[in-house]
Write a protein that holds these residues in place. Structure first.
Motif, PDB file in Angstrom:
ATOM      1  N   CYS A  35      -8.074 -21.196 -42.414  1.00 60.04           N
ATOM      2  CA  CYS A  35      -7.621 -21.847 -41.179  1.00 60.04           C
ATOM      3  C   CYS A  35      -7.756 -23.363 -41.293  1.00 60.04           C
ATOM      4  O   CYS A  35      -8.769 -23.880 -41.770  1.00 60.04           O
ATOM      5  CB  CYS A  35      -8.426 -21.343 -39.983  1.00 60.04           C
TER       6      CYS A  35
ATOM      7  N   THR B 102      -8.389 -27.161 -40.283  1.00 60.00           N
ATOM      8  CA  THR B 102      -9.285 -27.856 -39.357  1.00 60.00           C
ATOM      9  C   THR B 102      -8.583 -29.007 -38.652  1.00 60.00           C
ATOM     10  O   THR B 102      -9.098 -29.542 -37.672  1.00 60.00           O
ATOM     11  CB  THR B 102     -10.510 -28.409 -40.110  1.00 60.00           C
TER      12      THR B 102
ATOM     13  N   VAL C  17      -4.617 -27.090 -35.481  1.00 60.51           N
ATOM     14  CA  VAL C  17      -5.122 -25.860 -34.865  1.00 60.51           C
ATOM     15  C   VAL C  17      -4.012 -24.822 -34.769  1.00 60.51           C
ATOM     16  O   VAL C  17      -2.874 -25.134 -34.420  1.00 60.51           O
ATOM     17  CB  VAL C  17      -5.693 -26.160 -33.468  1.00 60.51           C
TER      18      VAL C  17
ATOM     19  N   CYS D 236      -5.693 -17.353 -37.259  1.00 64.86           N
ATOM     20  CA  CYS D 236      -6.409 -18.557 -36.832  1.00 64.86           C
ATOM     21  C   CYS D 236      -6.210 -18.738 -35.331  1.00 64.86           C
ATOM     22  O   CYS D 236      -5.190 -19.277 -34.884  1.00 64.86           O
ATOM     23  CB  CYS D 236      -5.903 -19.786 -37.581  1.00 64.86           C
ATOM     24  N   ALA D 237      -7.160 -18.247 -34.574  1.00 66.66           N
ATOM     25  CA  ALA D 237      -7.047 -18.289 -33.113  1.00 66.66           C
ATOM     26  C   ALA D 237      -7.054 -19.726 -32.606  1.00 66.66           C
ATOM     27  O   ALA D 237      -7.770 -20.587 -33.127  1.00 66.66           O
ATOM     28  CB  ALA D 237      -8.191 -17.512 -32.476  1.00 66.66           C
ATOM     29  N   VAL D 238      -6.247 -19.970 -31.595  1.00 65.69           N
ATOM     30  CA  VAL D 238      -6.213 -21.284 -30.947  1.00 65.69           C
ATOM     31  C   VAL D 238      -7.279 -21.304 -29.856  1.00 65.69           C
ATOM     32  O   VAL D 238      -7.267 -20.455 -28.963  1.00 65.69           O
ATOM     33  CB  VAL D 238      -4.826 -21.558 -30.334  1.00 65.69           C
ATOM     34  N   PRO D 239      -8.234 -22.245 -29.914  1.00 69.57           N
ATOM     35  CA  PRO D 239      -9.274 -22.297 -28.876  1.00 69.57           C
ATOM     36  C   PRO D 239      -8.660 -22.473 -27.488  1.00 69.57           C
ATOM     37  O   PRO D 239      -7.669 -23.179 -27.319  1.00 69.57           O
ATOM     38  CB  PRO D 239     -10.104 -23.523 -29.268  1.00 69.57           C
ATOM     39  N   CYS D 240      -9.268 -21.818 -26.527  1.00 69.14           N
ATOM     40  CA  CYS D 240      -8.772 -21.919 -25.149  1.00 69.14           C
ATOM     41  C   CYS D 240      -9.027 -23.311 -24.590  1.00 69.14           C
ATOM     42  O   CYS D 240     -10.146 -23.825 -24.653  1.00 69.14           O
ATOM     43  CB  CYS D 240      -9.461 -20.874 -24.277  1.00 69.14           C
ATOM     44  N   GLN D 241      -7.993 -23.929 -24.072  1.00 75.37           N
ATOM     45  CA  GLN D 241      -8.110 -25.176 -23.327  1.00 75.37           C
ATOM     46  C   GLN D 241      -7.567 -24.903 -21.927  1.00 75.37           C
ATOM     47  O   GLN D 241      -6.361 -24.863 -21.714  1.00 75.37           O
ATOM     48  CB  GLN D 241      -7.333 -26.301 -24.010  1.00 75.37           C
TER      49      GLN D 241
ATOM     50  N   CYS E 169      -6.681 -17.389 -21.127  1.00 74.57           N
ATOM     51  CA  CYS E 169      -6.999 -18.810 -20.928  1.00 74.57           C
ATOM     52  C   CYS E 169      -6.377 -19.254 -19.605  1.00 74.57           C
ATOM     53  O   CYS E 169      -5.223 -19.691 -19.566  1.00 74.57           O
ATOM     54  CB  CYS E 169      -6.460 -19.636 -22.093  1.00 74.57           C
TER      55      CYS E 169
END
Length: 229
Positions: A48, A50, A53, A110-115, A173
């Motif tokens: 993944c 860095t 994202v 590669c999960a996208v972080p929750c915003q 999200c």
């Protein structure tokens, strides 16, 4: 890793703090005389990214004279980058005098972080037996449990029914805000123009932004305390 002597097997290891170790054994080719017999590329990954994202990268090394084409992303200087998470990668390697080789790389996950979206609701506005609420959202996906979403407003909410508004930026999200219904829309009263944002964390406490446009006073009632400011 280059210039390893033919006939020499190598063990490649990675460790964290010298105790948590992952090792791979690489068996040497029997011969490198026939350039078409052996792969013209070595691949590692997917890993993944860095910096981008939701994408992954694959590292590669080509033999001299070989070229590479990829089905997704960009191959440059030994790295295939910009491949979207969940999309498999097809790598085609060409070397003069040899048939092209096609390697399929399983998709990286590669999960996208929750915003969480930004969601702000204004005060209710009476319209006879119904009321409306204006809102601001940083995302287009906005739903309400009552009334209809029209542009940046929820209209046609029955008086007596609180409205819960949900802004969604992706699976799981979400940001949810609620507004209480006016007690009545028959009383000749102009309610204060108050808008309230979502909570944001500050360590073990949180903050909420609000705006009061025009006359009125603001009070804050907590679960165990009541504060006026």
């Amino acid at each position: 890793m280059t210039n390893i002597a033919i006939g020499t097997n190598v063990i490649i290891s990675a460790s964290i703090n010298g105790s948590c170790v992952s090792s791979h054994t690489v068996v040497s080719p029997v011969s490198c005389t026939n350039v078409c017999e052996n792969p013209a590329i070595t691949l590692s990954g997917p890993v993944c990214s860095t910096s981008a994202v939701g994408t992954y990268v694959v590292n590669y090394t080509l033999v001299s004279g070989a070229t590479i084409q990829v089905s997704s992303g960009t191959a440059l200087n030994g790295v295939v980058s910009g491949v979207a998470s969940g999309v498999p990668l097809s790598v085609t390697v060409s070397l003069a005098g040899c048939a092209d080789k096609v390697i399929l790389v399983p998709a990286g996950s590669c999960a996208v972080p929750c915003q969480k979206p930004t969601l702000t609701l204004a005060s209710p506005v009476c319209n006879g037996s119904t009321y409306s609420v204006s809102f601001y959202s940083s995302v287009a996906s906005v739903t309400a449990n009552a009334g209809q979403v029209v542009g940046n407003s929820i209209t046609g909410i029955p008086v007596g029914t609180a409205v819960s508004v949900t802004a969604t930026a992706g699976a799981g999200c979400v940001e949810v805000q609620s507004v209480a219904s006016p007690a009545s829309c028959t009383v000749s009263c102009t309610a204060p123009d108050l808008s309230v944002g979502q909570p944001i964390c500050n360590g073990n406490t949180y903050s909420v932004s609000y705006s009061l446009n025009g006359p009125g006073s603001v009070s804050v009632m907590g679960e165990r305390s009541w504060v006026t400011r």
